[in-house]
Design a protein around this motif. Structure first.
Motif, PDB file in Angstrom:
ATOM      1  N   ASP A   1      30.239  -8.614  11.860  1.00 52.92           N
ATOM      2  CA  ASP A   1      30.250 -10.078  11.890  1.00 52.92           C
ATOM      3  C   ASP A   1      30.874 -10.586  10.593  1.00 52.92           C
ATOM      4  O   ASP A   1      30.837  -9.901   9.559  1.00 52.92           O
ATOM      5  CB  ASP A   1      28.835 -10.638  12.046  1.00 52.92           C
ATOM      6  CG  ASP A   1      28.845 -12.146  12.254  1.00 52.92           C
ATOM      7  OD1 ASP A   1      29.545 -12.612  13.167  1.00 52.92           O
ATOM      8  OD2 ASP A   1      28.175 -12.869  11.494  1.00 52.92           O
ATOM      9  N   THR A   2      31.471 -11.755  10.649  1.00 52.92           N
ATOM     10  CA  THR A   2      32.043 -12.383   9.458  1.00 52.92           C
ATOM     11  C   THR A   2      31.574 -13.829   9.358  1.00 52.92           C
ATOM     12  O   THR A   2      31.184 -14.436  10.354  1.00 52.92           O
ATOM     13  CB  THR A   2      33.596 -12.385   9.490  1.00 52.92           C
ATOM     14  OG1 THR A   2      34.033 -13.216  10.590  1.00 52.92           O
ATOM     15  CG2 THR A   2      34.148 -10.984   9.657  1.00 52.92           C
TER      16      THR A   2
ATOM     17  N   ILE B   1      34.666 -15.189   4.008  1.00 53.62           N
ATOM     18  CA  ILE B   1      33.851 -15.236   2.789  1.00 53.62           C
ATOM     19  C   ILE B   1      32.692 -14.234   2.818  1.00 53.62           C
ATOM     20  O   ILE B   1      32.051 -14.001   1.788  1.00 53.62           O
ATOM     21  CB  ILE B   1      33.293 -16.653   2.537  1.00 53.62           C
ATOM     22  CG1 ILE B   1      32.457 -17.131   3.725  1.00 53.62           C
ATOM     23  CG2 ILE B   1      34.427 -17.636   2.234  1.00 53.62           C
ATOM     24  CD1 ILE B   1      31.747 -18.462   3.476  1.00 53.62           C
ATOM     25  N   GLU B   2      32.411 -13.663   3.979  1.00 57.10           N
ATOM     26  CA  GLU B   2      31.365 -12.634   4.066  1.00 57.10           C
ATOM     27  C   GLU B   2      31.684 -11.691   5.207  1.00 57.10           C
ATOM     28  O   GLU B   2      32.134 -12.120   6.281  1.00 57.10           O
ATOM     29  CB  GLU B   2      29.986 -13.266   4.291  1.00 57.10           C
ATOM     30  CG  GLU B   2      28.852 -12.235   4.270  1.00 57.10           C
ATOM     31  CD  GLU B   2      27.494 -12.805   4.665  1.00 57.10           C
ATOM     32  OE1 GLU B   2      26.493 -12.076   4.550  1.00 57.10           O
ATOM     33  OE2 GLU B   2      27.430 -13.970   5.107  1.00 57.10           O
TER      34      GLU B   2
ATOM     35  N   LEU C   1      34.533  -1.312  17.411  1.00 58.52           N
ATOM     36  CA  LEU C   1      33.889  -2.478  16.816  1.00 58.52           C
ATOM     37  C   LEU C   1      33.159  -3.263  17.904  1.00 58.52           C
ATOM     38  O   LEU C   1      33.738  -3.565  18.952  1.00 58.52           O
ATOM     39  CB  LEU C   1      34.919  -3.380  16.133  1.00 58.52           C
ATOM     40  CG  LEU C   1      35.782  -2.720  15.059  1.00 58.52           C
ATOM     41  CD1 LEU C   1      36.730  -3.750  14.454  1.00 58.52           C
ATOM     42  CD2 LEU C   1      34.929  -2.072  13.983  1.00 58.52           C
ATOM     43  N   ILE C   2      31.908  -3.590  17.654  1.00 56.48           N
ATOM     44  CA  ILE C   2      31.126  -4.426  18.564  1.00 56.48           C
ATOM     45  C   ILE C   2      30.987  -5.782  17.893  1.00 56.48           C
ATOM     46  O   ILE C   2      30.389  -5.906  16.822  1.00 56.48           O
ATOM     47  CB  ILE C   2      29.749  -3.807  18.838  1.00 56.48           C
ATOM     48  CG1 ILE C   2      29.921  -2.434  19.491  1.00 56.48           C
ATOM     49  CG2 ILE C   2      28.912  -4.729  19.725  1.00 56.48           C
ATOM     50  CD1 ILE C   2      28.639  -1.651  19.593  1.00 56.48           C
ATOM     51  N   ILE C   3      31.567  -6.799  18.508  1.00 52.43           N
ATOM     52  CA  ILE C   3      31.646  -8.126  17.897  1.00 52.43           C
ATOM     53  C   ILE C   3      31.319  -9.173  18.956  1.00 52.43           C
ATOM     54  O   ILE C   3      31.766  -9.072  20.102  1.00 52.43           O
ATOM     55  CB  ILE C   3      33.055  -8.403  17.326  1.00 52.43           C
ATOM     56  CG1 ILE C   3      33.499  -7.276  16.384  1.00 52.43           C
ATOM     57  CG2 ILE C   3      33.107  -9.746  16.617  1.00 52.43           C
ATOM     58  CD1 ILE C   3      34.946  -7.400  15.922  1.00 52.43           C
ATOM     59  N   HIS C   4      30.547 -10.181  18.578  1.00 49.53           N
ATOM     60  CA  HIS C   4      30.234 -11.276  19.492  1.00 49.53           C
ATOM     61  C   HIS C   4      31.296 -12.359  19.307  1.00 49.53           C
ATOM     62  O   HIS C   4      31.366 -12.998  18.252  1.00 49.53           O
ATOM     63  CB  HIS C   4      28.838 -11.836  19.187  1.00 49.53           C
ATOM     64  CG  HIS C   4      28.164 -12.425  20.385  1.00 49.53           C
ATOM     65  ND1 HIS C   4      27.834 -11.690  21.500  1.00 49.53           N
ATOM     66  CD2 HIS C   4      27.746 -13.699  20.643  1.00 49.53           C
ATOM     67  CE1 HIS C   4      27.254 -12.464  22.381  1.00 49.53           C
ATOM     68  NE2 HIS C   4      27.196 -13.692  21.891  1.00 49.53           N
TER      69      HIS C   4
ATOM     70  N   LEU D   1      22.953  -9.977   8.551  1.00 48.34           N
ATOM     71  CA  LEU D   1      21.796 -10.229   9.409  1.00 48.34           C
ATOM     72  C   LEU D   1      22.223 -10.348  10.867  1.00 48.34           C
ATOM     73  O   LEU D   1      21.587  -9.774  11.767  1.00 48.34           O
ATOM     74  CB  LEU D   1      21.078 -11.500   8.965  1.00 48.34           C
ATOM     75  CG  LEU D   1      19.899 -11.965   9.853  1.00 48.34           C
ATOM     76  CD1 LEU D   1      18.835 -10.881   9.930  1.00 48.34           C
ATOM     77  CD2 LEU D   1      19.331 -13.262   9.325  1.00 48.34           C
ATOM     78  N   ASP D   2      23.300 -11.079  11.116  1.00 43.59           N
ATOM     79  CA  ASP D   2      23.773 -11.245  12.490  1.00 43.59           C
ATOM     80  C   ASP D   2      24.257  -9.916  13.071  1.00 43.59           C
ATOM     81  O   ASP D   2      24.089  -9.654  14.265  1.00 43.59           O
ATOM     82  CB  ASP D   2      24.891 -12.287  12.548  1.00 43.59           C
ATOM     83  CG  ASP D   2      24.353 -13.718  12.483  1.00 43.59           C
ATOM     84  OD1 ASP D   2      23.129 -13.877  12.361  1.00 43.59           O
ATOM     85  OD2 ASP D   2      25.165 -14.650  12.545  1.00 43.59           O
ATOM     86  N   ALA D   3      24.871  -9.074  12.248  1.00 43.58           N
ATOM     87  CA  ALA D   3      25.301  -7.756  12.724  1.00 43.58           C
ATOM     88  C   ALA D   3      24.096  -6.907  13.106  1.00 43.58           C
ATOM     89  O   ALA D   3      24.112  -6.199  14.120  1.00 43.58           O
ATOM     90  CB  ALA D   3      26.142  -7.053  11.656  1.00 43.58           C
ATOM     91  N   GLU D   4      23.038  -6.962  12.311  1.00 43.23           N
ATOM     92  CA  GLU D   4      21.825  -6.194  12.614  1.00 43.23           C
ATOM     93  C   GLU D   4      21.176  -6.693  13.906  1.00 43.23           C
ATOM     94  O   GLU D   4      20.732  -5.900  14.745  1.00 43.23           O
ATOM     95  CB  GLU D   4      20.838  -6.302  11.451  1.00 43.23           C
ATOM     96  CG  GLU D   4      21.307  -5.584  10.190  1.00 43.23           C
ATOM     97  CD  GLU D   4      20.400  -5.841   8.999  1.00 43.23           C
ATOM     98  OE1 GLU D   4      19.633  -6.823   9.050  1.00 43.23           O
ATOM     99  OE2 GLU D   4      20.474  -5.081   8.024  1.00 43.23           O
ATOM    100  N   ILE D   5      21.132  -8.016  14.076  1.00 47.47           N
ATOM    101  CA  ILE D   5      20.564  -8.584  15.298  1.00 47.47           C
ATOM    102  C   ILE D   5      21.424  -8.223  16.495  1.00 47.47           C
ATOM    103  O   ILE D   5      20.914  -7.855  17.561  1.00 47.47           O
ATOM    104  CB  ILE D   5      20.424 -10.115  15.160  1.00 47.47           C
ATOM    105  CG1 ILE D   5      19.348 -10.460  14.131  1.00 47.47           C
ATOM    106  CG2 ILE D   5      20.092 -10.756  16.506  1.00 47.47           C
ATOM    107  CD1 ILE D   5      19.257 -11.932  13.810  1.00 47.47           C
TER     108      ILE D   5
END
Length: 237
Positions: free
Chosen positions: A7-8, A22-23, A86-89, A156-160
């Motif tokens: 996630d970014t 930025i993250e 890559l698993i991305i929402h 945090l969003d990647a972990e969720i």
């Protein structure tokens, strides 16, 4: 299979308008088990964070002032994701920003040339047609506690998302059409006690439908199409 849930967070919504990452938050998974390896970094974008974006993630210009530039972390980030799925929402958003950042530096291929990409939002829309499928809704649907998520954060969003992905893709469902209660009630019951996978947990067994089962499934959808005009399972979103 090595997978990286990613996630970014960004300064705005469009890299073509000069917006920057930025993250970055990533967690690694091998054989559907979290490995506890992760990649996480905040990045100085050399531009202002838009107010609307700040309200989403709460990352301020002042906080980012002493953080590294993308060129300083690019190779480490590239090495972490290279060769993984890559698993991305909503993958086009993040991939678009990543490709934009790498292109600014030159010498890097497009992400899709070195990584597979699984868009969990597209998958969720097919699995739950006609419903909302943002990360908060999916957490509620699958019984995942995200009460500590007051603002968006990449790691945090990647972990969720890792938890959501494992539950959303791990269950086996009957091809029958018997309705013994609501789908969401069943899903919440199955997901009642989510636990992160530890390194000593056995690998999950993936059972795929046979050709005969797929044929029976398609024949049942043909019957639904004939009686109702079009089944929800075949509506593309």
């Amino acid at each position: 299979m090595r997978q990286v849930i990613l996630d970014t967070e960004t300064t705005g919504i469009d890299p073509k308008q000069g917006h920057r990452i930025i993250e970055i938050g990533c967690v690694e998974m091998i054989g559907r088990k979290l490995t506890n390896r992760h990649f996480h970094v905040y990045i100085n974008p050399d531009r202002e964070v838009e107010e609307e974006a700040f309200r989403v993630h709460g990352i301020s210009n002042e906080f980012l002032a002493d953080k590294p530039r993308f060129q300083q972390i690019a190779q480490e980030f590239f090495d972490f994701i290279k060769g993984a799925e890559l698993i991305i929402h909503n993958a086009p958003f993040d991939i678009g920003f990543m490709d934009h950042e790498f292109a600014r530096l030159g010498g890097y291929p497009k992400t899709a040339e070195v990584c597979g990409v699984f868009d969990s939002l597209v998958y969720a829309r097919k699995k739950h047609p006609g419903q909302k499928n943002n990360l908060d809704i999916l957490c509620k649907r699958y019984g995942i506690d995200n009460s500590h998520r007051e603002l968006h954060g990449a790691l945090l969003d990647a972990e969720i998302l890792a938890d959501v992905y494992l539950l959303m893709t791990g269950g086996q469902t009957s091809l029958g059409l018997a309705n013994n209660g609501s789908d969401e009630a069943k899903q919440e019951g199955e997901a009642e006690a989510i636990r992160r996978f530890s390194s000593d947990r056995p690998m999950l067994k993936v059972i795929r439908a046979s050709q005969d089962e797929l044929k029976i499934h398609e024949e049942r959808l043909d019957l639904i199409d004939k009686k109702s005009g079009q089944s929800l399972w075949r509506i593309k979103h």
